[in-house]
Write an enzyme that holds these catalytic residues in place. Structure first.
Site, PDB file in Angstrom:
ATOM      1  N   CYS A  11      -5.423   6.056   7.673  1.00  0.00           N
ATOM      2  CA  CYS A  11      -4.599   7.167   7.225  1.00  0.00           C
ATOM      3  C   CYS A  11      -4.602   8.295   8.231  1.00  0.00           C
ATOM      4  O   CYS A  11      -3.722   9.130   8.220  1.00  0.00           O
ATOM      5  CB  CYS A  11      -5.081   7.682   5.872  1.00  0.00           C
ATOM      6  SG  CYS A  11      -4.738   6.501   4.576  1.00  0.00           S
TER       7      CYS A  11
ATOM      8  N   THR B 185      10.261  14.872 -12.979  1.00  0.00           N
ATOM      9  CA  THR B 185      10.962  13.623 -13.325  1.00  0.00           C
ATOM     10  C   THR B 185      10.345  12.465 -12.546  1.00  0.00           C
ATOM     11  O   THR B 185      10.110  12.563 -11.345  1.00  0.00           O
ATOM     12  CB  THR B 185      12.468  13.770 -13.007  1.00  0.00           C
ATOM     13  OG1 THR B 185      12.955  14.873 -13.764  1.00  0.00           O
ATOM     14  CG2 THR B 185      13.232  12.514 -13.365  1.00  0.00           C
TER      15      THR B 185
HETATM   16  N1  PLP Z   1      -8.040   5.774  -0.832  1.00  0.00           N
HETATM   17  C1  PLP Z   1      -8.224   4.871   0.139  1.00  0.00           C
HETATM   18  C2  PLP Z   1      -9.474   4.076   0.169  1.00  0.00           C
HETATM   19  C3  PLP Z   1      -7.238   4.679   1.120  1.00  0.00           C
HETATM   20  O1  PLP Z   1      -7.441   3.791   2.085  1.00  0.00           O
HETATM   21  C4  PLP Z   1      -6.067   5.453   1.064  1.00  0.00           C
HETATM   22  C5  PLP Z   1      -5.027   5.313   2.119  1.00  0.00           C
HETATM   23  O2  PLP Z   1      -5.220   4.668   3.116  1.00  0.00           O
HETATM   24  C6  PLP Z   1      -5.909   6.371   0.014  1.00  0.00           C
HETATM   25  C7  PLP Z   1      -6.922   6.505  -0.911  1.00  0.00           C
HETATM   26  C8  PLP Z   1      -4.700   7.231  -0.112  1.00  0.00           C
HETATM   27  O3  PLP Z   1      -3.628   6.530  -0.686  1.00  0.00           O
HETATM   28  P1  PLP Z   1      -2.138   7.063  -0.449  1.00  0.00           P
HETATM   29  O4  PLP Z   1      -1.730   6.627   0.918  1.00  0.00           O
HETATM   30  O5  PLP Z   1      -1.328   6.429  -1.532  1.00  0.00           O
HETATM   31  O6  PLP Z   1      -2.190   8.546  -0.586  1.00  0.00           O
END
Ligand code: PLP
Length: 388
Positions: A327, A239
């Site tokens: 990240c 969903t």
């Molecule tokens: N691709 C890039 C270039 C990113 O900088 C990031 C996250 O920082 C992502 C993908 C991943 O995105 P999400 O946080 O939505 O998983």
């Protein structure tokens, strides 16, 4: 309380007021978008309106937008040997990715490890197009993934030129536009991308929503990551996150209206910031400064500076910055991006990223430069906490 300045927009951007409003309203819609009754249809309408907004942001057709749980999931969905087009149904034999991709691309998606190869970048952090052409030679049915802008340096990649090379070799091009959207133009056709990834939380939508967008309806994925119900035209069962998707749509609409003015605002402040950075301390390196970058990103280092301690020192001064890839901040890992650019491990250890956004102010810049003056003074004296 200490006033804080947020310079970590590439990690995540604050929710836009329009997105917060859309989120609140959608949360009170009780229906399931798959239900045929009025409540269900109201929820479906929210999802489809958002699909339209996201499509317009990248000049695609709404029927070619597939919502996912994140940019990461969209990348995983795209990178599969099973991807098919009207002309090509056989599995893709090789995945070529630039050496500076986000970890969600660097894992190689669903390709076997041995089928994934790197494309080098130059010292400015731009994909080496000659290396791309060499790698494509003799490769059957390649899939190539090149980001539009790098999350650490902000360096904009020559995607349209890469697309011409990939297509001439009979390949398909996936473009991770997660950091570029809302900051520079992201027209899927002008870029020549066959597939494009977006993430809501980088453009002022909520965390946990993304989209994979295809340029043409003849591109198919016979192997969805999540099977079950037929949601997202069979590409992603489950969903829908109706509120998150509605807020993503609202953020995309806001970007269309305000993105260009916001980019000018960020660029003017970023220029001030970089001038100040260099004026305070000699020997500051700003990575990718010689080529086109996003208007909001500065990755810099100074000899002897350790990024982890610098991040903590800035934090104590009320300033949020990041070291290395956002990240994975929290984990201290050397940057694969700077390594690919040939930056020395010593300088790489000192790299700090500042990323600005639409609410960044001159006061934020002055606050940062004040803190930088203190740190640079400590650094020049080789004091603990700054010296390697
Ligand atoms: N691709 C890039 C270039 C990113 O900088 C990031 C996250 O920082 C992502 C993908 C991943 O995105 P999400 O946080 O939505 O998983």
């Amino acid at each position: 309380m200490v006033e804080r300045s947020y310079f970590d927009w590439n990690a995540t951007a604050p929710l836009r007021p329009q997105a917060a409003e859309a989120l609140r309203e959608a949360l009170s819609v009780p229906g399931n978008p798959s239900s045929v009754h009025a409540e269900g249809r109201a929820a479906r309408r929210l999802v489809e309106e958002a699909r339209e907004e996201v499509a317009v942001l990248v000049a695609a057709r709404s029927g070619d937008v597939f919502f996912t749980s994140s940019g990461t999931e969209a990348n995983m969905l795209a990178l599969t040997p099973a991807i098919q087009t009207a002309d090509e149904r056989l599995p893709r034999e090789k995945l070529l990715i630039s050496a500076i991709e986000h970890s969600s691309v660097r894992t190689g998606g669903r390709f076997p490890r041995g089928a994934v190869a790197d494309i080098a970048v130059d010292a400015d952090g731009r994909v080496d197009l000659a290396a791309l052409a060499d790698a494509l030679a003799g490769t059957a049915r390649p899939l190539v993934s090149i980001m539009l802008a790098n999350n650490e340096t902000g360096v904009v990649q020559p995607v349209a030129q890469a697309a011409a090379i990939v297509h001439a070799a009979g390949g398909l091009l996936h473009v991770d536009a997660v950091q570029a959207a809302g900051r520079i133009a992201c027209d899927i056709n002008a870029l020549g991308a066959d597939l494009l990834t977006l993430s809501a939380h980088k453009i002022g939508g909520p965390k946990g929503v993304g989209a994979l967008i295809r340029a043409r309806e003849d591109i198919h994925f016979p192997d969805p990551l999540i099977r079950g119900g037929g949601q997202e035209r069979g590409l992603r069962a489950g969903t829908e996150n109706v509120a998150g998707i509605a807020a993503f749509g609202a953020a995309a609409a806001a970007v269309r209206g305000q993105g260009a003015a916001e980019a000018d605002h960020m660029l003017a402040l970023r220029d001030r910031l970089e001038t100040g950075l260099k004026a305070v301390a000699s020997g500051v390196a700003i990575f990718g400064a010689a080529v086109e970058r996003l208007p909001n990103t500065t990755l810099f280092a100074a000899q002897g500076m350790k990024a982890e301690t610098a991040v903590i020192s800035f934090d104590l001064e009320g300033i949020a910055v990041s070291s290395g890839a956002a990240c994975s901040s929290g984990k201290v890992q050397p940057s694969h991006v700077l390594a690919a650019m040939g930056v020395s491990p010593t300088l790489t250890r000192g790299a700090v990223r500042l990323s600005l956004g639409w609410t960044t102010t001159e006061t934020d810049i002055e606050r940062f430069l004040g803190a930088w003056r203190k740190l640079a003074t400590a650094l020049s004296k080789g004091q603990a906490g700054m010296a390697a």
